[in-house]
Write an enzyme that holds these catalytic residues in place. Structure first.
Site, PDB file in Angstrom:
ATOM      1  N   HIS A 173     -20.859 -62.003 -31.234  1.00 58.07           N
ATOM      2  CA  HIS A 173     -20.728 -60.639 -31.749  1.00 58.07           C
ATOM      3  C   HIS A 173     -21.869 -60.182 -32.633  1.00 58.07           C
ATOM      4  CE1 HIS A 173     -16.724 -59.242 -30.489  1.00 58.07           C
ATOM      5  NE2 HIS A 173     -16.478 -60.525 -30.378  1.00 58.07           N
TER       6      HIS A 173
ATOM      7  N   LYS B 120     -17.315 -46.772 -41.185  1.00 59.17           N
ATOM      8  CA  LYS B 120     -17.502 -48.134 -40.698  1.00 59.17           C
ATOM      9  C   LYS B 120     -17.598 -49.049 -41.919  1.00 59.17           C
ATOM     10  CE  LYS B 120     -21.182 -46.620 -38.494  1.00 59.17           C
ATOM     11  NZ  LYS B 120     -21.128 -47.189 -37.180  1.00 59.17           N
ATOM     12  N   ARG B 121     -17.584 -50.352 -41.730  1.00 55.50           N
ATOM     13  CA  ARG B 121     -17.767 -51.234 -42.875  1.00 55.50           C
ATOM     14  C   ARG B 121     -19.093 -50.930 -43.565  1.00 55.50           C
ATOM     15  NH1 ARG B 121     -14.197 -55.621 -43.683  1.00 55.50           N
ATOM     16  NH2 ARG B 121     -15.549 -56.042 -45.453  1.00 55.50           N
TER      17      ARG B 121
ATOM     18  N   LYS C  82     -26.129 -51.359 -41.456  1.00 55.60           N
ATOM     19  CA  LYS C  82     -25.587 -50.118 -40.894  1.00 55.60           C
ATOM     20  C   LYS C  82     -26.236 -48.885 -41.524  1.00 55.60           C
ATOM     21  CE  LYS C  82     -21.026 -52.110 -39.688  1.00 55.60           C
ATOM     22  NZ  LYS C  82     -20.730 -51.705 -38.299  1.00 55.60           N
TER      23      LYS C  82
ATOM     24  N   THR D 112     -18.326 -49.667 -31.871  1.00 60.19           N
ATOM     25  CA  THR D 112     -17.284 -49.069 -31.035  1.00 60.19           C
ATOM     26  C   THR D 112     -16.862 -47.721 -31.582  1.00 60.19           C
ATOM     27  OG1 THR D 112     -15.656 -50.422 -32.218  1.00 60.19           O
ATOM     28  CG2 THR D 112     -16.319 -51.169 -30.021  1.00 60.19           C
TER      29      THR D 112
ATOM     30  N   LYS E 229     -15.613 -43.917 -29.880  1.00 59.71           N
ATOM     31  CA  LYS E 229     -14.450 -43.098 -30.259  1.00 59.71           C
ATOM     32  C   LYS E 229     -14.885 -41.668 -30.577  1.00 59.71           C
ATOM     33  CE  LYS E 229     -12.793 -47.226 -32.664  1.00 59.71           C
ATOM     34  NZ  LYS E 229     -12.748 -47.834 -34.021  1.00 59.71           N
TER      35      LYS E 229
HETATM   36  C1  LIG Z   1     -13.539 -48.714 -34.599  1.00 57.41           C
HETATM   37  C2  LIG Z   1     -13.343 -49.209 -35.971  1.00 57.41           C
HETATM   38  C3  LIG Z   1     -14.333 -49.977 -36.597  1.00 57.41           C
HETATM   39  C4  LIG Z   1     -15.671 -50.280 -35.946  1.00 57.41           C
HETATM   40  O1  LIG Z   1     -16.596 -49.290 -36.327  1.00 57.41           O
HETATM   41  P1  LIG Z   1     -18.159 -49.452 -36.059  1.00 57.41           P
HETATM   42  O2  LIG Z   1     -18.723 -48.141 -36.461  1.00 57.41           O
HETATM   43  O3  LIG Z   1     -18.325 -49.702 -34.587  1.00 57.41           O
HETATM   44  O4  LIG Z   1     -18.630 -50.573 -36.887  1.00 57.41           O
HETATM   45  C5  LIG Z   1     -14.112 -50.416 -37.886  1.00 57.41           C
HETATM   46  N1  LIG Z   1     -12.970 -50.136 -38.538  1.00 57.41           N
HETATM   47  C6  LIG Z   1     -11.997 -49.395 -37.978  1.00 57.41           C
HETATM   48  C7  LIG Z   1     -10.762 -49.110 -38.751  1.00 57.41           C
HETATM   49  C8  LIG Z   1     -12.143 -48.913 -36.676  1.00 57.41           C
HETATM   50  O5  LIG Z   1     -11.162 -48.187 -36.121  1.00 57.41           O
END
Ligand SMILES: *Cc1c(COP(=O)(O)O)cnc(C)c1O
Length: 803
Positions: A352, A539-540, A545, A647, A651
């Site tokens: 990952h 995101k985290r 990032k 991901t 979305k």
């Molecule tokens: C989809 C999702 C992530 C992943 O987000 P990235 O921007 O791809 O790092 C992290 N936390 C939650 C709650 C999510 O739904």
């Protein structure tokens, strides 16, 4: 029970009866939590027979089953998903209306199931849904943490972490405890090998700790197909026979710690003994059960790979090949060669990340102490690997780089690769980087093991559940088939020049923005206009990032506006959501800075409402469902090569946001789908980044000194522009200038600003923007996890569907 026949009247009767039996009250007096529990119990009753049937059929037909081992699963709330997949979501909503119950309140009474940190855990949960939906026999295997990812509160601009007691007073209404499947897991002690009566070498344990692994099964319901798979989460208990070993509450608590909390470290190596025990505990329990249930079919153990696949999601369950060998050798007496052959064919592994700190390594001493027998097995695997390669004439450098045990450490990724038949990355670029760079040595050894599986998302959650108005607009435009076959979304392309349709989708986005604006007002008191561009990064919080790049741009806009309040710009609302790992100092400082900048910006009336900054606390799946459909701009600005896939980018795309992105992870594949006109790409690509690494020629101070705009922005961290964050401002300043800006923000800054200006210009043309948005929705079907999981099932696990 056949739910197709379920009528509203019947449901209402069942619901009232259940409420009466369970809570001894009537609907009008019940709290949302009571209504939620009752509804969950009722639908459990509806699906239980189907669930039992599924398990029977799979073992009767001796079907091959894949087991997805993951230390994290992040499903969020289950109620709406379960209702949707059972085909009764609308019926229940309508019934509640008749009962005068606010369905949304009932939904919100469910606590997010947050047994994951972020993308990795969310992916595992998506795969569970998609396995059931595609009908493949695929089961999850994980840990039943008592506390999920911490709950984040913001106090005085700082992140404060609180325990996430997700069981609350309700418990997990979806799970079923399976006492008959309890297994023993052994830890610690001394082990030596001894010949038994038949001359077989068997291990003898002294002073080992023996614990019970207790399974709790959570059903994974397929979308309108009558399939229910299983997510098995393990808990730990002290066996009655050993109770005397744990006389005090403290002693017991130490055992319970094994499943007490999810480690809140995102992609950072956590070097604690407890973490190792967690990883082994779920892996051992899962594998033991798999072997037992396989043997019930009366088939030979050396062929177990024909009926079983074990997938290792990231390195956390990477002890699996060694533990599987231990079970086959010690518990069932297979020869080494037979055991090894079937082990390799059973195991597969997903990588990952290329961040080296996330490739787990264990101190050999620690490993030997906790898992003495598995340690012996690993030494033997390593020894055979090394001597095999040496015999084949490979050079010693390559052997040293790829072996499992070296420098007194156990390299878990190496074990997963050597002990399995498949290694996959999670987006094209990421897989290429694995082959070329991170795992290049392994690629030269085993090119046939490497393959790509680009991540995906459960489209049903992000459209039908999170974006009901959008879903309805889709129904009205292309008919309802897309709900069952997401590839129908492509038909939206036909409407790219239809003004009425474009306007309809534009208005739908407005509705989602209004919902979010309301939430922002209620939770933060900040007023935002839905005429503004909603520019979102959720995101985290992690340096790679580059939330900080976003912050630099916000500071630039702020300074520009202070200088020239009449600056012509479309009003912007910058929205953040992010948790920082509790020990990650830099990330927490960025959160503090965002909040202090928000304080300055939101309270400065001279900006005339052109700029707002909102940090929404406690980012999690259910909050993502509220935020993402309301976004105009999706910030995916990681340093090229660092975000394996991402991901949330998918979305956002699916709900009509325009992606503002670097050429990283799946952003590249999003660009390939929508075309250059429907995405805003900026910044260095992976080659530019790698060229700096090779030539050691990145010099942040040089950029800072030669570019007055950058200097002005960076200086604002330390010149009093942002009050109440002096030490954080200094820290960030130093990370950029003194420590040479590890993620190259300053080099990408100008391109990022230009890209943001392009966004501003494009947004002014409402029709153009609406068309871009529509094209993103149309092309998002590419990223359904139903297809991703089909590729795993066919290419890696070789599963079949016997409907
Ligand atoms: C989809 C999702 C992530 C992943 O987000 P990235 O921007 O791809 O790092 C992290 N936390 C939650 C709650 C999510 O739904």
């Amino acid at each position: 029970m056949n739910l197709e026949q379920l009528s509203k009247e019947q449901f209402i009767r069942d619901f009232k009866d259940t409420l009466h039996e369970e809570q001894l009250i009537k609907v009008a007096r019940a709290t949302p939590a009571e209504l939620f529990t009752t509804l969950a119990k009722l639908i459990r009753r509806y699906y239980t027979d189907t669930w039992i049937d599924r398990n029977h059929k799979l073992s009767e037909n001796k079907e091959k089953v894949a087991y997805y081992f993951s230390i994290e699963f992040l499903p969020g709330r289950m109620l709406e998903t379960n209702l949707l997949n059972l085909g009764i979501l609308d019926l229940v909503k309508e019934s509640f209306e008749e009962l005068n119950v606010d369905f949304q309140e009932v939904v919100e009474a469910e606590h997010d199931m947050a047994l994951g940190n972020g993308g990795l855990g969310r992916l595992a949960a998506a795969f569970m849904d998609s396995l059931a939906t595609t009908g493949y026999p695929g089961f999850g295997n994980g840990l039943r943490y008592q506390y999920g990812l911490f709950k984040q509160r913001i106090v005085d601009g700082y992140q404060v972490e609180l325990p996430d007691s997700w069981f609350g007073s309700i418990g997990n209404v979806w799970e079923t405890r399976k006492d008959h499947d309890i297994v023993d897991v052994k830890l610690f002690g001394d082990v030596y090998l001894q010949a038994d009566q038949e001359g077989r070498i068997v291990p003898v344990y002294h002073n080992a700790q023996l614990l019970h692994a207790v399974p709790y099964d959570v059903p994974q319901i397929g979308f309108e197909n009558g399939v229910i798979n299983n997510l098995r989460l393990w808990d730990v208990e002290i066996p009655e026979a050993y109770e005397l070993d744990y006389p005090t509450i403290e002693d017991r608590r130490r055992v319970q710690d094994i499943t007490a909390v999810l480690y809140p470290d995102d992609s950072n190596y956590e070097g604690k003994q407890l973490r190792l025990i967690q990883e082994y505990f779920m892996t051992s329990a899962g594998l033991q059960t798999i072997v037992k249930s396989y043997l019930k079919q009366g088939l030979p153990l050396e062929n177990i790979h024909e009926k079983v696949s074990v997938h290792i999601n990231d390195t956390h369950p990477a002890v699996a090949p060694a533990e599987f060998m231990r079970i086959l050798l010690d518990d069932y007496g297979l020869t080494w060669d037979a055991a090894w052959e079937t082990t390799v064919q059973t195991m597969s592994y997903t990588n990952h990340t290329i961040l080296s700190e996330a490739l787990e390594k264990w101190d050999a001493e620690l490993f030997k102490k906790v898992l003495p027998r598995v340690y012996q097995v690993i030494l033997e695997i390593d020894h055979r690997f090394v001597s095999n390669l040496a015999k084949q004439g490979y050079d010693s450098g390559l052997i040293e780089r790829t072996r499992i045990v070296k420098d007194n450490q156990i390299h878990m990724a190496n074990l997963a690769i050597i002990g399995g038949h498949s290694v996959n990355g999670v987006a094209k670029l990421h897989t290429d980087l694995l082959k070329e760079d991170t795992l290049h040595d392994f690629y030269t050894l085993y090119p046939e093991k490497f393959n790509n599986k680009t991540n995906g998302i459960v489209q049903r959650r992000w459209t039908q559940i999170a974006a009901p108005e959008l879903s309805q607009a889709l129904d009205e435009t292309i008919g309802k088939d897309w709900r069952k076959d997401i590839h129908q979304l492509d038909r939206l392309v036909e409407f790219a020049n239809d003004d009425t349709v474009l306007d309809h989708f534009y208005q739908v986005k407005k509705v989602a923005k209004e919902r979010l604006a309301r939430y922002i007002r209620e939770t933060t008191g900040i007023e935002v206009s839905t005429d503004a561009i909603f520019d979102v990064q959720v995101k985290r919080l992690h340096a790679y990032k580059r939330q900080l790049l976003n912050v630099l741009h916000i500071l630039k806009l702020y300074l520009d506006l202070k200088e020239n309040p009449d600056k012509d710009m479309v009003p912007r609302v910058f929205i953040f959501g992010a948790k920082a790992a509790p020990g990650y100092h830099f990330a927490k400082s960025v959160i503090k800075l965002i909040n202090e900048i928000a304080n300055v910006v939101n309270n400065d009336s001279s900006l005339q409402g052109k700029l707002k900054v909102v940090f929404l606390e406690n980012y999690r799946v259910s909050l993502a469902e509220l935020i993402i459909p309301a976004a105009d701009v999706s910030e995916q600005i990681s340093l090229a090569s660092k975000e394996a896939s991402g991901t949330s980018n998918m979305k956002f795309m699916m709900t009509g946001a325009i992606t503002l992105a670097t050429l990283d992870g799946a952003n590249i594949e999003i660009k390939d789908e929508v075309g250059d006109d429907n995405i805003i790409i900026f910044g260095m690509d992976k080659d530019a980044v790698y060229s700096h690494y090779e030539n050691h020629d990145y010099y942040a101070r040089g950029i800072y000194e030669s570019n007055p705009t950058i200097r002005r922005v960076v200086d604002s961290f330390v010149n009093g522009t942002i009050p109440n964050a002096q030490s954080e401002g200094t820290e960030i300043y130093e990370s950029l200038i003194t420590h040479n800006d590890e993620y190259f923000l300053l080099e990408d800054f100008s391109a990022y600003v230009a890209a943001q200006e392009k966004i501003d210009a494009l947004y002014r043309d409402q029709k153009l923007w609406a068309r871009m948005s529509l094209m993103n929705i149309a092309k998002s079907h590419k990223f359904t996890s139903d297809d991703t999981i089909t590729e795993y099932a066919e290419d890696i696990w070789q599963l079949t569907k016997n409907e």
